[in-house]
Write a protein that holds these residues in place. Structure first.
Motif, PDB file in Angstrom:
ATOM      1  N   UNK A 195     -19.245  25.821 -16.974  1.00 43.45           N
ATOM      2  CA  UNK A 195     -19.066  24.983 -15.788  1.00 43.45           C
ATOM      3  C   UNK A 195     -17.841  24.093 -15.982  1.00 43.45           C
ATOM      4  N   UNK A 196     -17.741  23.488 -17.171  1.00 46.26           N
ATOM      5  CA  UNK A 196     -16.573  22.651 -17.480  1.00 46.26           C
ATOM      6  C   UNK A 196     -15.275  23.445 -17.357  1.00 46.26           C
ATOM      7  N   UNK A 197     -15.263  24.659 -17.907  1.00 40.42           N
ATOM      8  CA  UNK A 197     -14.057  25.496 -17.847  1.00 40.42           C
ATOM      9  C   UNK A 197     -13.708  25.875 -16.419  1.00 40.42           C
ATOM     10  N   UNK A 198     -14.705  26.222 -15.621  1.00 34.50           N
ATOM     11  CA  UNK A 198     -14.442  26.591 -14.223  1.00 34.50           C
ATOM     12  C   UNK A 198     -13.823  25.418 -13.472  1.00 34.50           C
ATOM     13  N   UNK A 199     -14.327  24.217 -13.726  1.00 35.02           N
ATOM     14  CA  UNK A 199     -13.759  23.032 -13.064  1.00 35.02           C
ATOM     15  C   UNK A 199     -12.350  22.748 -13.565  1.00 35.02           C
ATOM     16  N   UNK A 200     -12.177  22.785 -14.879  1.00 30.83           N
ATOM     17  CA  UNK A 200     -10.902  22.388 -15.479  1.00 30.83           C
ATOM     18  C   UNK A 200      -9.821  23.457 -15.331  1.00 30.83           C
ATOM     19  N   UNK A 201     -10.173  24.718 -15.523  1.00 28.85           N
ATOM     20  CA  UNK A 201      -9.177  25.789 -15.531  1.00 28.85           C
ATOM     21  C   UNK A 201      -9.005  26.495 -14.197  1.00 28.85           C
ATOM     22  N   UNK A 202     -10.006  26.412 -13.314  1.00 27.09           N
ATOM     23  CA  UNK A 202      -9.931  27.116 -12.033  1.00 27.09           C
ATOM     24  C   UNK A 202      -9.807  26.153 -10.846  1.00 27.09           C
ATOM     25  N   UNK A 203     -10.730  25.199 -10.751  1.00 24.00           N
ATOM     26  CA  UNK A 203     -10.742  24.295  -9.602  1.00 24.00           C
ATOM     27  C   UNK A 203      -9.576  23.309  -9.624  1.00 24.00           C
ATOM     28  N   UNK A 204      -9.373  22.638 -10.735  1.00 21.91           N
ATOM     29  CA  UNK A 204      -8.346  21.591 -10.808  1.00 21.91           C
ATOM     30  C   UNK A 204      -6.945  22.113 -10.483  1.00 21.91           C
ATOM     31  N   UNK A 205      -6.511  23.252 -11.041  1.00 20.17           N
ATOM     32  CA  UNK A 205      -5.173  23.750 -10.659  1.00 20.17           C
ATOM     33  C   UNK A 205      -5.091  24.173  -9.191  1.00 20.17           C
ATOM     34  N   UNK A 206      -6.199  24.626  -8.630  1.00 16.82           N
ATOM     35  CA  UNK A 206      -6.212  25.089  -7.249  1.00 16.82           C
ATOM     36  C   UNK A 206      -6.058  23.935  -6.268  1.00 16.82           C
ATOM     37  N   UNK A 207      -6.811  22.851  -6.455  1.00 17.71           N
ATOM     38  CA  UNK A 207      -6.782  21.761  -5.473  1.00 17.71           C
ATOM     39  C   UNK A 207      -5.854  20.622  -5.875  1.00 17.71           C
ATOM     40  N   UNK A 208      -5.355  20.638  -7.096  1.00 15.54           N
ATOM     41  CA  UNK A 208      -4.461  19.583  -7.561  1.00 15.54           C
ATOM     42  C   UNK A 208      -5.241  18.486  -8.281  1.00 15.54           C
ATOM     43  N   UNK A 209      -4.590  17.864  -9.249  1.00 13.75           N
ATOM     44  CA  UNK A 209      -5.243  16.873 -10.096  1.00 13.75           C
ATOM     45  C   UNK A 209      -5.720  15.661  -9.298  1.00 13.75           C
ATOM     46  N   UNK A 210      -4.892  15.129  -8.411  1.00 12.62           N
ATOM     47  CA  UNK A 210      -5.280  13.937  -7.644  1.00 12.62           C
ATOM     48  C   UNK A 210      -6.504  14.198  -6.777  1.00 12.62           C
ATOM     49  N   UNK A 211      -6.508  15.328  -6.093  1.00 14.36           N
ATOM     50  CA  UNK A 211      -7.640  15.673  -5.235  1.00 14.36           C
ATOM     51  C   UNK A 211      -8.882  15.914  -6.095  1.00 14.36           C
ATOM     52  N   UNK A 212      -8.712  16.584  -7.219  1.00 14.19           N
ATOM     53  CA  UNK A 212      -9.822  16.849  -8.132  1.00 14.19           C
ATOM     54  C   UNK A 212     -10.441  15.532  -8.618  1.00 14.19           C
TER      55      UNK A 212
END
Length: 175
Positions: free
Chosen positions: A30-47
């Motif tokens: 779950x941590x990896x999916x958030x950090x490696x997949x979600x964060x680059x997709x939506x951007x750090x500020x939005x994340x």
């Protein structure tokens, strides 16, 4: 790390063993999916904004719509937003599946077997992983459509570096 989804939310959509050690076997994925997949997709500020709202148990309707999904209207037509949580469920499950039948031991990775079960083949496991990655990509595109159609409600999406988002290239014809 704050988790935007839980094992019970994954279990509701995907088959997970009740004997699963969530802390050791699922939460890292779950941590990896958030950090490696979600964060680059939506951007750090939005994340970071999503994490902040999630940690504060925000009841903001726009935040809940983005996270949980739902039906919305755009230009007179109804569409479905599956929500970021559903994207994360598929991404986390795909990551979990890749190592679900392997046990890390002092002498390396092993595959446990017993007389009542037989492990699936590498080809079958690869198919499961790819199906979940494909499902995540489909849901991700629908969430992205939702965000693009509602940019005024999500200023950090509007202002994030869209050039860094994952894009794919399709070759339709060679020659």
């Amino acid at each position: 790390m704050t988790k935007l989804i839980t094992a019970s939310e994954i279990r509701a959509r995907k088959g997970l063993s009740n004997n699963l050690n969530v802390d050791k076997e699922l939460n890292p994925h779950i941590d990896e999916a958030q950090d490696f997949d979600l964060k680059p997709w939506i951007g750090v500020s939005f994340y970071l904004d999503l994490i902040d709202k999630f940690e504060s148990s925000s009841t903001d309707a726009d935040f809940l719509d983005l996270m949980n999904g739902g039906v919305y209207t755009y230009d007179g037509d109804n569409y479905e937003n599956p929500g970021i949580k559903n994207v994360l469920i598929y991404l986390s499950y795909a990551r979990y599946s890749a190592l679900s039948n392997a046990q890390n031991t002092p002498t390396g990775f092993v595959q446990k077997t017993n007389q009542y079960s037989e492990p699936i083949s590498n080809a079958q496991l690869t198919r499961i992983i790819k199906q979940n990655q494909s499902g995540a990509n489909t849901l991700q595109q629908r969430v992205e459509d939702f965000l693009n159609r509602n940019e005024s409600k999500y200023p950090l999406w509007k202002n994030c570096n869209k050039g860094n988002r994952k894009k794919s290239v399709r070759i339709k014809k060679i020659g």
